[in-house]
Design a protein around this motif. Structure first.
Motif, PDB file in Angstrom:
ATOM      1  N   SER A 200      40.092  18.760  57.558  1.00 27.05           N
ATOM      2  CA  SER A 200      40.390  18.722  56.126  1.00 27.05           C
ATOM      3  C   SER A 200      40.107  20.096  55.528  1.00 27.05           C
ATOM      4  O   SER A 200      38.980  20.566  55.568  1.00 27.05           O
ATOM      5  CB  SER A 200      39.524  17.671  55.425  1.00 27.05           C
ATOM      6  N   PRO A 201      41.187  20.787  55.041  1.00 25.12           N
ATOM      7  CA  PRO A 201      42.576  20.344  54.921  1.00 25.12           C
ATOM      8  C   PRO A 201      43.315  20.418  56.254  1.00 25.12           C
ATOM      9  O   PRO A 201      42.852  21.034  57.197  1.00 25.12           O
ATOM     10  CB  PRO A 201      43.160  21.336  53.910  1.00 25.12           C
ATOM     11  N   THR A 202      44.504  19.792  56.264  1.00 28.95           N
ATOM     12  CA  THR A 202      45.313  19.773  57.475  1.00 28.95           C
ATOM     13  C   THR A 202      46.772  19.550  57.115  1.00 28.95           C
ATOM     14  O   THR A 202      47.120  19.427  55.938  1.00 28.95           O
ATOM     15  CB  THR A 202      44.818  18.684  58.448  1.00 28.95           C
ATOM     16  N   TYR A 203      47.625  19.466  58.115  1.00 30.19           N
ATOM     17  CA  TYR A 203      49.059  19.291  57.930  1.00 30.19           C
ATOM     18  C   TYR A 203      49.366  17.979  57.212  1.00 30.19           C
ATOM     19  O   TYR A 203      48.968  16.908  57.674  1.00 30.19           O
ATOM     20  CB  TYR A 203      49.736  19.341  59.297  1.00 30.19           C
ATOM     21  N   TRP A 204      50.111  18.056  56.103  1.00 33.49           N
ATOM     22  CA  TRP A 204      50.422  16.856  55.335  1.00 33.49           C
ATOM     23  C   TRP A 204      51.219  15.839  56.162  1.00 33.49           C
ATOM     24  O   TRP A 204      51.080  14.633  55.964  1.00 33.49           O
ATOM     25  CB  TRP A 204      51.206  17.208  54.065  1.00 33.49           C
ATOM     26  N   GLY A 205      52.060  16.317  57.092  1.00 36.57           N
ATOM     27  CA  GLY A 205      52.848  15.402  57.903  1.00 36.57           C
ATOM     28  C   GLY A 205      51.989  14.541  58.815  1.00 36.57           C
ATOM     29  O   GLY A 205      52.349  13.390  59.117  1.00 36.57           O
ATOM     30  N   ALA A 206      50.860  15.077  59.264  1.00 35.45           N
ATOM     31  CA  ALA A 206      49.943  14.283  60.085  1.00 35.45           C
ATOM     32  C   ALA A 206      49.293  13.198  59.236  1.00 35.45           C
ATOM     33  O   ALA A 206      49.093  12.071  59.695  1.00 35.45           O
ATOM     34  CB  ALA A 206      48.880  15.183  60.712  1.00 35.45           C
ATOM     35  N   ILE A 207      48.954  13.529  58.000  1.00 37.34           N
ATOM     36  CA  ILE A 207      48.378  12.533  57.088  1.00 37.34           C
ATOM     37  C   ILE A 207      49.389  11.418  56.840  1.00 37.34           C
ATOM     38  O   ILE A 207      49.046  10.229  56.840  1.00 37.34           O
ATOM     39  CB  ILE A 207      47.950  13.209  55.771  1.00 37.34           C
ATOM     40  N   LEU A 208      50.647  11.794  56.637  1.00 37.20           N
ATOM     41  CA  LEU A 208      51.707  10.812  56.413  1.00 37.20           C
ATOM     42  C   LEU A 208      51.904   9.935  57.647  1.00 37.20           C
ATOM     43  O   LEU A 208      52.006   8.702  57.545  1.00 37.20           O
ATOM     44  CB  LEU A 208      53.005  11.529  56.065  1.00 37.20           C
ATOM     45  N   TYR A 245      42.594  14.772  65.631  1.00 35.83           N
ATOM     46  CA  TYR A 245      43.796  15.575  65.414  1.00 35.83           C
ATOM     47  C   TYR A 245      43.381  16.923  64.835  1.00 35.83           C
ATOM     48  O   TYR A 245      42.654  16.992  63.831  1.00 35.83           O
ATOM     49  CB  TYR A 245      44.757  14.878  64.445  1.00 35.83           C
ATOM     50  N   ALA A 246      43.881  18.024  65.449  1.00 34.72           N
ATOM     51  CA  ALA A 246      43.475  19.356  65.003  1.00 34.72           C
ATOM     52  C   ALA A 246      44.552  20.382  65.333  1.00 34.72           C
ATOM     53  O   ALA A 246      45.428  20.158  66.166  1.00 34.72           O
ATOM     54  CB  ALA A 246      42.158  19.750  65.672  1.00 34.72           C
ATOM     55  N   GLN A 247      44.467  21.527  64.648  1.00 33.12           N
ATOM     56  CA  GLN A 247      45.358  22.668  64.871  1.00 33.12           C
ATOM     57  C   GLN A 247      44.489  23.893  65.162  1.00 33.12           C
ATOM     58  O   GLN A 247      44.150  24.648  64.257  1.00 33.12           O
ATOM     59  CB  GLN A 247      46.211  22.933  63.633  1.00 33.12           C
ATOM     60  N   PRO A 248      44.097  24.104  66.400  1.00 37.16           N
ATOM     61  CA  PRO A 248      43.179  25.204  66.713  1.00 37.16           C
ATOM     62  C   PRO A 248      43.768  26.595  66.528  1.00 37.16           C
ATOM     63  O   PRO A 248      43.019  27.568  66.412  1.00 37.16           O
ATOM     64  CB  PRO A 248      42.829  24.953  68.187  1.00 37.16           C
ATOM     65  N   SER A 249      45.106  26.721  66.512  1.00 41.26           N
ATOM     66  CA  SER A 249      45.730  28.045  66.372  1.00 41.26           C
ATOM     67  C   SER A 249      46.634  28.091  65.149  1.00 41.26           C
ATOM     68  O   SER A 249      47.588  27.314  65.056  1.00 41.26           O
ATOM     69  CB  SER A 249      46.575  28.374  67.624  1.00 41.26           C
ATOM     70  N   PHE A 250      46.306  28.978  64.195  1.00 46.55           N
ATOM     71  CA  PHE A 250      47.133  29.235  63.015  1.00 46.55           C
ATOM     72  C   PHE A 250      47.359  27.946  62.216  1.00 46.55           C
ATOM     73  O   PHE A 250      48.490  27.549  61.924  1.00 46.55           O
ATOM     74  CB  PHE A 250      48.476  29.857  63.402  1.00 46.55           C
ATOM     75  N   ALA A 251      46.259  27.293  61.850  1.00 44.60           N
ATOM     76  CA  ALA A 251      46.333  25.984  61.214  1.00 44.60           C
ATOM     77  C   ALA A 251      47.185  26.017  59.945  1.00 44.60           C
ATOM     78  O   ALA A 251      47.168  26.989  59.186  1.00 44.60           O
ATOM     79  CB  ALA A 251      44.925  25.494  60.873  1.00 44.60           C
ATOM     80  N   ASN A 252      47.917  24.957  59.752  1.00 42.35           N
ATOM     81  CA  ASN A 252      48.681  24.731  58.528  1.00 42.35           C
ATOM     82  C   ASN A 252      47.877  23.766  57.664  1.00 42.35           C
ATOM     83  O   ASN A 252      47.628  22.629  58.088  1.00 42.35           O
ATOM     84  CB  ASN A 252      50.035  24.116  58.882  1.00 42.35           C
ATOM     85  N   PRO A 253      47.358  24.198  56.500  1.00 42.72           N
ATOM     86  CA  PRO A 253      47.826  25.342  55.707  1.00 42.72           C
ATOM     87  C   PRO A 253      46.943  26.584  55.743  1.00 42.72           C
ATOM     88  O   PRO A 253      47.307  27.604  55.201  1.00 42.72           O
ATOM     89  CB  PRO A 253      47.795  24.758  54.287  1.00 42.72           C
ATOM     90  N   THR A 254      45.762  26.530  56.341  1.00 42.58           N
ATOM     91  CA  THR A 254      44.765  27.574  56.119  1.00 42.58           C
ATOM     92  C   THR A 254      44.973  28.831  56.948  1.00 42.58           C
ATOM     93  O   THR A 254      44.458  29.891  56.610  1.00 42.58           O
ATOM     94  CB  THR A 254      43.351  27.034  56.419  1.00 42.58           C
ATOM     95  N   GLY A 255      45.688  28.727  58.069  1.00 42.87           N
ATOM     96  CA  GLY A 255      45.829  29.865  58.971  1.00 42.87           C
ATOM     97  C   GLY A 255      44.644  30.059  59.890  1.00 42.87           C
ATOM     98  O   GLY A 255      44.581  31.048  60.629  1.00 42.87           O
ATOM     99  N   ALA A 256      43.696  29.128  59.890  1.00 45.85           N
ATOM    100  CA  ALA A 256      42.476  29.275  60.687  1.00 45.85           C
ATOM    101  C   ALA A 256      42.779  29.300  62.186  1.00 45.85           C
ATOM    102  O   ALA A 256      43.703  28.650  62.664  1.00 45.85           O
ATOM    103  CB  ALA A 256      41.510  28.133  60.381  1.00 45.85           C
ATOM    104  N   VAL A 257      41.964  30.078  62.913  1.00 47.31           N
ATOM    105  CA  VAL A 257      42.015  30.119  64.374  1.00 47.31           C
ATOM    106  C   VAL A 257      40.611  29.821  64.883  1.00 47.31           C
ATOM    107  O   VAL A 257      39.645  30.479  64.483  1.00 47.31           O
ATOM    108  CB  VAL A 257      42.476  31.507  64.880  1.00 47.31           C
TER     109      VAL A 257
END
Length: 468
Positions: A200-208, A245-257
């Motif tokens: 949190s935050p994360t990709y809105w499509g995953a929340i949907l 569920y996670a985005q370890p590389s270039f997270a949407n929306p934050t850009g975190a790595v």
């Protein structure tokens, strides 16, 4: 080329007409020629097409106007309330990133790159070749084209450390875009009513997708370097979740790595908890200042379910992605996808494989990296100069977006509305939070059309924030 320009003008004006009042006057042909870089003949063809569709009417000597529709009785759909009953989960409405906007608006809300950033020539040539093969008339295997399965598996294997057994082609499941993959994973692996950890935050499509699958979300706060492993450990212990569920590389929306310590710690946590890490590598081909390093490449025991999409790097018209999973999890996901859509178009799979195996594909990616860097930096500079109270806490090293914190006390939704009224379309940050937002944010896409208008857009945002 003229046909392409005609379609582009028809599409842009159709979107504008859809939001315009009946009887609104269209821009002059001269203005349309300048705006779209088109010839008089091309603009006239577009206007004839719109007239044939019944969208516009010409008044000689006066101008061209949207056609006034006849007043219709308002339909009553109240009966559906009782027929449908209460939804199993409160599902979000259409995301702001999917809105169509007026042709002259500065659109920073979309989640896709501008057409000029895509390998258009490669895509058109690949579609032509695919149309001449048997793939144009035959069904595809449920798991996907074996050659495309092997390509996705090979891409992941190339990142595997020495001594790690890479995923096989059989482990790859070809899907119609990563969104469909998320839905299947949440249904098949997590299950209705079961908890799922999510950044949190994360990709809105995953929340949907989670809402539609009836999954119970457990937010884990994520900062510029992803989540705190201790917070992840607590969330696993308190919720009993079997997925993250996670985005370890270039997270949407934050850009975190995620740094190496976080990657290792989270992988160890999912192993210890007998859980799955659902790794969304959405921006694999959109790196700028760092190379993507999938955690799935370090996993041998099937704890990581890996998603990689080519939609944003090849073409939004070719919605092709892959899920890489091992063991029974792979079989359950495949069964869900087969029940949902049976198989992915073999024509699209053949075209995508053609594109990514051309020598020019790597050349395209190198050029894309430089173009994304230039656009990112241009928007950053514009914000610093014209909207200094808007803060970008993390300069993204990949992806398509800036995550912008507004001054304390700002109403992000109101800021978005006021900017839209002045012709600048932003995405409110609230859509990226699975629970209450932790602050006022907006997300700005720096890969869209018209980067030369970034200073103008930043000026509008600055004026709105200052109340002028």
């Amino acid at each position: 080329m003229n046909q392409d320009s005609t379609e582009r003008i028809v599409t842009a004006l159709s979107d504008w007409i859809a939001h315009a009042a009946p009887g609104a006057r269209l821009p002059s042909n001269r203005a349309l020629m300048a705006r779209h870089g088109a010839s008089p003949v091309t603009v006239q063809k577009a206007m004839r097409r719109l007239a044939a569709l019944g969208l516009i009417e010409s008044r000689p000597g006066v101008g061209t106007f949207t056609r006034a529709g006849r007043t219709a009785r308002a339909a009553d759909y109240g009966w559906q309330t009782a027929a449908l009953g209460t939804p199993p989960a409160r599902m979000p409405v259409l995301s702001s990133t999917q809105r169509t906007v007026a042709p002259d608006a500065i659109a920073l809300h979309s989640g896709y790159p501008a057409p000029e950033l895509l390998p258009e020539r490669l895509v058109r040539q690949a579609l032509g070749r695919a149309a001449r093969r048997n793939t144009a008339v035959l069904r595809s295997p449920a798991a996907g084209s074996p050659d495309l399965q092997a390509w996705f598996a090979g891409e992941l294997a190339s990142a595997a450390p020495v001594g790690v057994t890479p995923a096989s082609a059989r482990d790859s499941l070809i899907i119609a875009g990563s969104q469909s993959g998320l839905s299947s994973i949440f249904r098949a692996v997590v299950g209705v009513g079961q908890p799922l950890l999510i950044e949190s935050p994360t990709y809105w499509g995953a929340i949907l997708a989670a809402a539609q699958a009836g999954v119970e979300l457990v937010p884990v706060p994520a900062g510029p370097e992803g989540p705190d492993p201790e917070a992840v450990a607590r969330a696993f212990a308190e919720s009993g979740a079997r997925g993250f569920y996670a985005q370890p590389s270039f997270a949407n929306p934050t850009g975190a790595v995620w740094p190496e310590a976080t990657r290792s710690a989270v992988l160890e946590l999912v192993r210890r908890n007998g859980a799955f890490l659902i790794e969304d590598d959405w921006a694999h081909d959109l790196a700028i200042d760092a190379a993507p390093r999938p955690i799935a490449a370090e996993d041998e025991d099937g704890h990581v379910i890996y998603l990689r999409s080519l939609t944003k790097s090849v073409s939004p018209a070719l919605r092709v992605a892959a899920v890489i999973a091992r063991g029974p999890a792979r079989d359950r996901i495949l069964a869900d996808r087969a029940a949902e859509s049976m198989y992915v178009s073999g024509l699209l799979q053949a075209a995508v494989l053609d594109v990514v195996t051309q020598p020019a594909w790597r050349t395209h990616l190198r050029g894309l990296r430089e173009q994304l860097r230039a656009r990112r930096d241009l928007l950053l500079d514009a914000l610093r100069e014209h909207a200094p109270t808007a803060t970008v806490e993390t300069v993204p090293r990949g992806g398509l977006n800036l995550w912008v914190r507004l001054p304390d006390g700002s109403d992000a939704e109101q800021v978005v509305r006021e900017c839209a009224a002045r012709g600048v379309v932003l995405a409110p940050g609230s859509e990226w939070f699975p629970a209450e937002p932790s602050g006022a944010f907006v997300r700005l896409n720096y890969s869209g059309e018209g980067p030369e208008r970034f200073p103008e857009a930043a000026g509008v945002l600055g004026d709105v924030l200052s109340g002028s």
